[in-house]
Write an enzyme that holds these catalytic residues in place. Structure first.
Site, PDB file in Angstrom:
ATOM      1  N   VAL A 159       0.885  -1.161   0.000  1.00 17.67           N
ATOM      2  CA  VAL A 159       0.000   0.000   0.000  1.00 17.67           C
ATOM      3  C   VAL A 159       0.923   1.210   0.000  1.00 17.67           C
ATOM      4  CG1 VAL A 159      -1.635   1.363   1.345  1.00 17.67           C
ATOM      5  CG2 VAL A 159      -1.937  -1.110   1.142  1.00 17.67           C
ATOM      6  N   PRO A 160       0.995   1.969  -1.108  1.00 18.27           N
ATOM      7  CA  PRO A 160       2.069   2.945  -1.296  1.00 18.27           C
ATOM      8  C   PRO A 160       1.866   4.264  -0.546  1.00 18.27           C
ATOM      9  CG  PRO A 160       0.605   2.988  -3.174  1.00 18.27           C
ATOM     10  CD  PRO A 160       0.110   1.878  -2.277  1.00 18.27           C
ATOM     11  N   CYS A 161       1.951   4.212   0.775  1.00 18.91           N
ATOM     12  CA  CYS A 161       1.812   5.438   1.559  1.00 18.91           C
ATOM     13  C   CYS A 161       2.989   6.388   1.310  1.00 18.91           C
ATOM     14  CB  CYS A 161       1.679   5.130   3.041  1.00 18.91           C
ATOM     15  SG  CYS A 161       3.004   4.125   3.736  1.00 18.91           S
ATOM     16  N   HIS A 162       4.078   5.880   0.702  1.00 20.34           N
ATOM     17  CA  HIS A 162       5.197   6.762   0.354  1.00 20.34           C
ATOM     18  C   HIS A 162       4.798   7.765  -0.729  1.00 20.34           C
ATOM     19  CE1 HIS A 162       5.470   3.385  -2.498  1.00 20.34           C
ATOM     20  NE2 HIS A 162       5.976   4.269  -3.351  1.00 20.34           N
ATOM     21  N   ARG A 163       3.696   7.510  -1.421  1.00 17.65           N
ATOM     22  CA  ARG A 163       3.237   8.430  -2.474  1.00 17.65           C
ATOM     23  C   ARG A 163       2.295   9.506  -1.948  1.00 17.65           C
ATOM     24  NH1 ARG A 163       1.854   3.439  -6.466  1.00 17.65           N
ATOM     25  NH2 ARG A 163       4.005   2.679  -6.702  1.00 17.65           N
TER      26      ARG A 163
END
Length: 260
Positions: A159-163
């Site tokens: 889940v790309p929370c870095h984005r």
């Protein structure tokens, strides 16, 4: 007792790992294996319900011990992810959002799950602010709560929370090893974190095209196609709309006031 001679002739004991396999399959125990990434080796936990965690640790035993405490489930180390999981994760990390990865998000609130599911909509090599997620899930005033939920994301990278970046345009914190790792992951996706922050400080929060009169988040694939001669920066959607620009239907910029 049974009179069936075929059954009575079965004398071989069950494999030693059978009980563990059953517990993992029904989600009462987890397996954990290493995963090579742009920021080094991470540890992925999974069971029959889906991927349950992605963690950064010194080694496998430390990762398994931490996950066992957090999840409350026995955690068994494996040498590698099964092919059925390794393939989809590799595709997802390379930008293929169609790769199907089931997640085990038991024990988390509906709000947290909604935040994480919305983060899955952010394309590879693009970022959105916290306020975008808040608006998209129908909770526009819950910007700080969105930031908190992303900080508790149990399956970062998948889940790309870095984005997701701060509403003021700065890159922000990252639960998987801090902001340095967040910047490294974004750079590996083709972004320039320092450049994004510099542009935000100049007031370039949105980018419009003077030919289409459409305004986008700066990393939207449509904004990145606008040539320098036709790029028009805006501080807010309100400013853009006042000059006759309309919001991109792909990246859906929103009017954001609060910061997180």
């Amino acid at each position: 007792m049974t009179d069936n001679p075929m059954l009575t002739s079965l004398t071989a004991p069950a494999p030693a790992h059978l009980a563990d396999d059953v517990l993992v399959e029904v989600g009462l125990a987890d397996r954990m294996a290493p995963l090579g990434t742009a920021i080094g080796v991470l540890w992925v936990a999974w069971n029959g319900r889906g991927v349950a965690a992605v963690d950064l640790a010194e080694d496998g035993p430390a990762a398994a011990a931490h996950h066992q405490v957090v999840s409350g489930r026995r955690t068994l180390l494996a040498d590698a992810l099964p092919a059925s999981l390794a393939g989809p994760i590799a595709r997802r990390l390379s930008g293929d959002r169609s790769a199907r990865i089931t997640l085990d998000l038991r024990g988390h609130t509906d709000f947290e799950v909604a935040v994480w599911e919305k983060a899955l909509d952010i394309p590879f090599g693009e970022v959105r602010p916290y306020g975008w997620i808040a608006a998209e899930i129908g909770r526009p005033k819950a910007v700080r709560a969105v930031g908190t939920a992303l900080g508790h994301n149990p399956v970062p990278l998948v889940v790309p929370c870095h984005r997701v970046v701060r509403t003021d345009g700065t890159i922000g914190q990252y639960s998987l090893g801090g902001p340095g790792n967040k910047r490294a992951i974004l750079a590996a996706e083709g972004l320039d974190p320092d450049g994004l922050e510099t542009a935000a400080r100049r007031g370039e929060r949105l980018i419009g095209s003077d030919t289409t009169h459409i305004v986008c988040w700066p990393t939207c694939r449509h904004a990145r196609r606008v040539s320098a001669a036709h790029r028009v920066p805006f501080r807010s959607l309100r400013d853009a709309q006042a000059r006759g620009y309309r919001a991109c239907k792909v990246c859906r910029p929103t009017a954001i006031e609060a910061a997180a």
